[in-house]
Design a protein around this motif. Structure first.
Motif, PDB file in Angstrom:
ATOM      1  N   GLY A  94     -50.003 -13.952  -4.540  1.00 14.70           N
ATOM      2  CA  GLY A  94     -50.434 -12.553  -4.480  1.00 14.70           C
ATOM      3  C   GLY A  94     -51.005 -12.175  -3.129  1.00 14.70           C
ATOM      4  O   GLY A  94     -50.669 -11.133  -2.571  1.00 14.70           O
ATOM      5  N   LEU A  95     -51.870 -13.038  -2.571  1.00 15.38           N
ATOM      6  CA  LEU A  95     -52.459 -12.748  -1.264  1.00 15.38           C
ATOM      7  C   LEU A  95     -51.391 -12.714  -0.179  1.00 15.38           C
ATOM      8  O   LEU A  95     -51.401 -11.839   0.699  1.00 15.38           O
ATOM      9  CB  LEU A  95     -53.519 -13.787  -0.918  1.00 15.38           C
ATOM     10  N   GLY A  96     -50.478 -13.670  -0.228  1.00 16.68           N
ATOM     11  CA  GLY A  96     -49.401 -13.676   0.754  1.00 16.68           C
ATOM     12  C   GLY A  96     -48.537 -12.440   0.658  1.00 16.68           C
ATOM     13  O   GLY A  96     -48.160 -11.837   1.677  1.00 16.68           O
ATOM     14  N   SER A  97     -48.231 -12.025  -0.576  1.00 10.44           N
ATOM     15  CA  SER A  97     -47.410 -10.830  -0.777  1.00 10.44           C
ATOM     16  C   SER A  97     -48.149  -9.585  -0.317  1.00 10.44           C
ATOM     17  O   SER A  97     -47.579  -8.725   0.367  1.00 10.44           O
ATOM     18  CB  SER A  97     -47.049 -10.701  -2.267  1.00 10.44           C
ATOM     19  N   GLY A  98     -49.428  -9.478  -0.698  1.00  7.92           N
ATOM     20  CA  GLY A  98     -50.204  -8.301  -0.321  1.00  7.92           C
ATOM     21  C   GLY A  98     -50.422  -8.205   1.176  1.00  7.92           C
ATOM     22  O   GLY A  98     -50.335  -7.122   1.763  1.00  7.92           O
ATOM     23  N   SER A  99     -50.698  -9.346   1.809  1.00  9.25           N
ATOM     24  CA  SER A  99     -50.908  -9.350   3.261  1.00  9.25           C
ATOM     25  C   SER A  99     -49.641  -8.927   3.991  1.00  9.25           C
ATOM     26  O   SER A  99     -49.676  -8.092   4.905  1.00  9.25           O
ATOM     27  CB  SER A  99     -51.349 -10.744   3.720  1.00  9.25           C
ATOM     28  N   TYR A 100     -48.501  -9.484   3.571  1.00  8.38           N
ATOM     29  CA  TYR A 100     -47.239  -9.138   4.238  1.00  8.38           C
ATOM     30  C   TYR A 100     -46.871  -7.673   3.981  1.00  8.38           C
ATOM     31  O   TYR A 100     -46.472  -6.944   4.898  1.00  8.38           O
ATOM     32  CB  TYR A 100     -46.127 -10.050   3.734  1.00  8.38           C
ATOM     33  N   ALA A 101     -47.033  -7.227   2.724  1.00  8.00           N
ATOM     34  CA  ALA A 101     -46.682  -5.842   2.391  1.00  8.00           C
ATOM     35  C   ALA A 101     -47.564  -4.853   3.146  1.00  8.00           C
ATOM     36  O   ALA A 101     -47.069  -3.831   3.652  1.00  8.00           O
ATOM     37  CB  ALA A 101     -46.808  -5.617   0.887  1.00  8.00           C
ATOM     38  N   SER A 102     -48.878  -5.138   3.255  1.00 10.34           N
ATOM     39  CA  SER A 102     -49.760  -4.205   3.957  1.00 10.34           C
ATOM     40  C   SER A 102     -49.401  -4.129   5.434  1.00 10.34           C
ATOM     41  O   SER A 102     -49.445  -3.048   6.042  1.00 10.34           O
ATOM     42  CB  SER A 102     -51.229  -4.621   3.790  1.00 10.34           C
ATOM     43  N   ARG A 103     -49.008  -5.252   6.030  1.00 12.59           N
ATOM     44  CA  ARG A 103     -48.603  -5.226   7.434  1.00 12.59           C
ATOM     45  C   ARG A 103     -47.289  -4.474   7.615  1.00 12.59           C
ATOM     46  O   ARG A 103     -47.089  -3.788   8.611  1.00 12.59           O
ATOM     47  CB  ARG A 103     -48.489  -6.662   7.970  1.00 12.59           C
ATOM     48  N   MET A 104     -46.400  -4.596   6.638  1.00 10.43           N
ATOM     49  CA  MET A 104     -45.136  -3.858   6.720  1.00 10.43           C
ATOM     50  C   MET A 104     -45.369  -2.354   6.544  1.00 10.43           C
ATOM     51  O   MET A 104     -44.760  -1.531   7.242  1.00 10.43           O
ATOM     52  CB  MET A 104     -44.149  -4.359   5.656  1.00 10.43           C
ATOM     53  N   PHE A 105     -46.254  -1.977   5.636  1.00 13.68           N
ATOM     54  CA  PHE A 105     -46.587  -0.560   5.497  1.00 13.68           C
ATOM     55  C   PHE A 105     -47.225  -0.033   6.778  1.00 13.68           C
ATOM     56  O   PHE A 105     -46.921   1.076   7.236  1.00 13.68           O
ATOM     57  CB  PHE A 105     -47.537  -0.339   4.315  1.00 13.68           C
TER      58      PHE A 105
END
Length: 459
Positions: free
Chosen positions: A71-82
């Protein structure tokens, strides 16, 4: 339902951090309160039941390690992509995270159920409490994939600026479990008396409900994800990006589980009451730590967005605000526990031995909060930056190089109190190393700042 996303790059920092953290804090506190209630009812059943639950706790930490890390990896990557304007990659991240949750959840169920008795012996189960621990573990296993889905969606919702929705699935889990727990443990009304197995059944039912609500939010029309079947097909480039941040977090939590396992084995030498004491102390400590984790969860997407948008001055100010808030909460909690430890111990059990052990353990263990609170905020900063390896080295170094040696050494000098002393001492020593790396990272930020902060970037 208000689904309006927050703008993570503009506006006063303190209100934004509170908006991002508030829902997570509420959800985390609800889960912590549920865990306390769980311990309360099982302690009323008998002390061996809470000891059996404590034996299963390192395994639950392993489950949590996989879910939280993904979850943290997904959220961190998604927030950087946004933050970078790469919406398609952020949406695809959600699909990959769900694919991983199902695959990994199924794999873990198969491994544990293949030989639960051997697993429990490894984690410190004695002959007296092994049957109770097996009842709980086998019954709770079907809920693992659903727990993963909740953890992952929680991070994805925060990454797109919808933290208010991230709390509801966890609240659902806490409320349903809290209601079903005494009914199924003691067989009140029309419900069967299932004992410790009833706590596990309540957990599985609540996790399924929470996962369904999580999926609904991710697919809602206002969501920026809106997953399609193509998003669920494995994309190994995104999976690699997820675990570049998430794998270190998994390793961190696996080491935490190893330390808990060591706690169980050491305390087993002092009797089942000592193991039960550990369960109560960890759940009380969890009330505060869950609050701090909630602040950290709110901080991570703000850090990730600011890094992606190049707002380094704003990023540093955000972290400093989070540190001040967390330190205040930690100090207030420590003072309350030091004053009311005997009353807290008597709340859980009328057993005088358990009360005495719990009172002393609480007063010693809670000292760790003073240094753990700021350290946790700085660790979440590194995770938000995608620097999961740095976070892993700092936390794993704390546990393997400091905490484990202290756990092995201090009991020979101070007896059982040495077990409670190990974590506060390890936290204090780790604080110095984490502070050093944080200041080093701040110097990197300062070298990238071209323009000073605007007034709206201050709190």
């Amino acid at each position: 339902m208000n689904d309006k996303s927050l703008n993570l790059g503009k506006g006063p920092i303190l209100p934004l951090l509170l908006k991002m953290s508030g829902p997570s804090i509420a959800a985390m506190l609800a889960m912590a309160v549920y865990n306390l209630i769980d311990a309360f009812w099982l302690a009323r059943l008998n002390p061996d039941a809470i000891a059996a639950l404590t034996i299963c706790f390192p395994l639950q930490l392993i489950f949590g390690a996989v879910g939280v890390g993904t979850g943290l990896g997904s959220g961190s990557y998604a927030s950087r992509m946004f933050g970078a304007g790469e919406t398609a990659k952020a949406r695809k991240t959600g699909g990959q995270a769900y694919f991983l949750a199902v695959v990994l959840g199924t794999l873990i169920i198969g491994v544990i159920l293949a030989d639960p008795e051997s697993v429990l012996r490894i984690f410190g189960a004695t002959t007296g409490i092994a049957p109770l621990a097996r009842q709980y573990l086998v019954t709770v296993m079907p809920g693992v994939p659903f727990l993963f889905l909740i953890m992952i969606t929680n991070n994805l919702l925060r990454a797109e600026g919808r933290p208010h929705l991230s709390m509801y699935p966890l609240l659902v889990v806490a409320i349903i479990s809290g209601i079903l727990d005494p009914l199924l443990i003691f067989g009140w009304g029309p419900f069967p008396r299932l004992g410790i197995r009833g706590a596990a059944v309540a957990a599985v039912i609540s996790q399924i409900a929470g996962a369904l609500l999580s999926f609904y939010y991710l697919q809602h029309g206002s969501s920026r994800y809106r997953l399609s079947w193509s998003d669920l097909r494995p994309d190994f480039r995104i999976i690699l990006s997820i675990y570049q941040t998430g794998l270190p977090s998994i390793i961190i939590n696996l080491v935490v589980s190893l330390c808990m396992l060591l706690h169980n084995h050491i305390l087993a030498g002092y009797g089942n009451t000592a193991v039960a004491t550990l369960g109560i102390v960890f759940r009380m400590n969890g009330l505060v730590m869950m609050t701090l984790y909630g602040i950290g969860h709110g901080l991570m997407p703000l850090v990730g967005f600011s890094e992606g948008a190049g707002l380094h001055s704003r990023l540093m100010t955000t972290v400093k605000v989070a540190v001040r808030i967390s330190a205040g909460i930690a100090l207030a909690s420590l003072l309350l526990v030091e004053a009311f430890a005997p009353s807290i111990a008597s709340f859980f059990s009328g057993d005088h031995e358990l009360q005495a052990l719990t009172t002393t353990a609480l007063r010693i263990n809670f000292l760790l909060l003073i240094t753990a609170a700021p350290s946790l905020m700085w660790i979440n900063m590194f995770i938000g930056l995608g620097r999961g390896t740095t976070a892993m080295v700092l936390l794993v170094g704390r546990d393997t190089l400091v905490l484990i040696p202290l756990l092995l050494l201090l009991p020979s000098v101070f007896g059982i109190n040495g077990v409670w002393m190990a974590q506060p001492l390890a936290s204090a020593l780790a604080f110095l190393f984490i502070l050093y790396w944080t200041k080093r990272q701040y110097r990197i930020f300062e070298s990238r700042i071209v323009q000073p902060m605007t007034r709206t970037e201050t709190c």
